[in-house]
Design an enzyme around this catalytic site. Structure first.
Site, PDB file in Angstrom:
ATOM      1  N   ALA A  21      -0.644   0.296  -8.885  1.00  0.00           N
ATOM      2  CA  ALA A  21      -0.137   0.137 -10.253  1.00  0.00           C
ATOM      3  C   ALA A  21       0.705   1.313 -10.736  1.00  0.00           C
ATOM      4  CB  ALA A  21      -1.315  -0.071 -11.210  1.00  0.00           C
ATOM      5  N   HIS A 118      -2.378  -8.840  -3.137  1.00  0.00           N
ATOM      6  CA  HIS A 118      -3.046  -9.529  -4.245  1.00  0.00           C
ATOM      7  C   HIS A 118      -2.195 -10.656  -4.822  1.00  0.00           C
ATOM      8  CE1 HIS A 118      -5.683  -5.685  -4.738  1.00  0.00           C
ATOM      9  NE2 HIS A 118      -6.170  -6.508  -3.838  1.00  0.00           N
TER      10      HIS A 118
END
Ligand SMILES: [Zn+2]
Length: 253
Positions: A21, A118
């Site tokens: 992130a 993901h």
């Protein structure tokens, strides 16, 4: 510290780049796992509930629709671009990302050198026939009707991310771990390296003894394992673009 990273990058040709992130915050996408992360306030929708309940599908699409409004226009930043530059200089074996924002692809990372472990919000996937389509029309339909969209085949449509309670895709894991077994260096950027099995991918490469550089603001789960060769406590945006530019310049000498 930029020089140390640049020297490592200049000396290697099959780099596994692992991202989290921290590389997308400069693009305006919040870190969902951070202290102020959306996870703290949002009720997670589990995959099993999504499939079983119209109400859960509505909650899920409401959340995804808010995200699309907030982050749908996000653009790649200098770190994404630096990774593309590294690939074009023929130094990247694989980019493995935990991010679901699709920004590596938008930046120009080759699809055959990219594993989104993901999944991605940049595609919508039918849970029955597997057809993948662009998100725009589905979000527009949900905004207009408040009804979660279904596929022409009758299956439920969902952004192609890995939801709570859903396993990672085995072919993605296979591709990523194969790169970990093959690379000559591993570079982890903007990840706390706390989420497994994703974080086991760079760890597997490091345990083979290849150089392992970790750049993150804040502790990572690999800091005390004795496998990290170069640890930079920094924002990736302050370090990576400059180090890549320097590495490519060193290579030209
Ligand atoms: Zn379908």
């Amino acid at each position: 510290m930029i020089e140390a990273l640049a020297t490592l990058l200049a000396d290697h040709r099959r780099i596994l780049v692992f991202t989290g992130a921290g590389i997308s915050t400069a693009s305006g996408i919040p870190d969902y796992r951070g202290p102020q992360g959306v996870w703290q306030t949002r009720r997670p929708v589990y995959y099993q509930d999504f499939m079983a309940s119209a109400e859960a599908r509505k909650d899920y699409w409401q959340q995804k629709s808010e995200d699309a409004t907030a982050f749908g226009a996000a653009q790649p930043n200098d770190v994404h671009a630096a990774i593309v530059a590294l690939e074009r200089a023929d130094r990247v074996d694989m980019v493995v990302t935990q991010n679901v924002d699709g920004l590596h692809r938008t930046a120009g990372t080759s699809p055959d050198r990219l594993v989104e472990v993901h999944g991605t919000n940049a595609l919508i996937e039918c849970q029955s026939c597997g057809e993948r389509t662009d998100p725009g029309p589905h979000h527009a339909r949900f905004a207009a009707t408040g009804e979660p969209p279904d596929c022409n085949c009758g299956g439920h449509l969902k952004p192609a991310t890995i939801s709570f309670g859903q396993s990672l895709r085995s072919n993605d894991l296979f591709t990523a771990f194969a790169a970990a077994d093959r690379c000559d260096m591993v570079l982890a950027l903007g990840s706390t390296l706390a989420v497994t099995p994703a974080a086991d991918i760079p760890l597997r490469a490091a345990r083979r003894g290849v150089p392992y550089a970790v750049i993150n603001r804040g502790d990572t789960a690999h800091d005390r394992l004795g496998v990290v060769t170069l640890r930079l406590e920094a924002d990736v945006g302050e370090v990576v673009p400059a180090a890549v530019a320097l590495a490519l310049a060193l290579d030209g000498d």
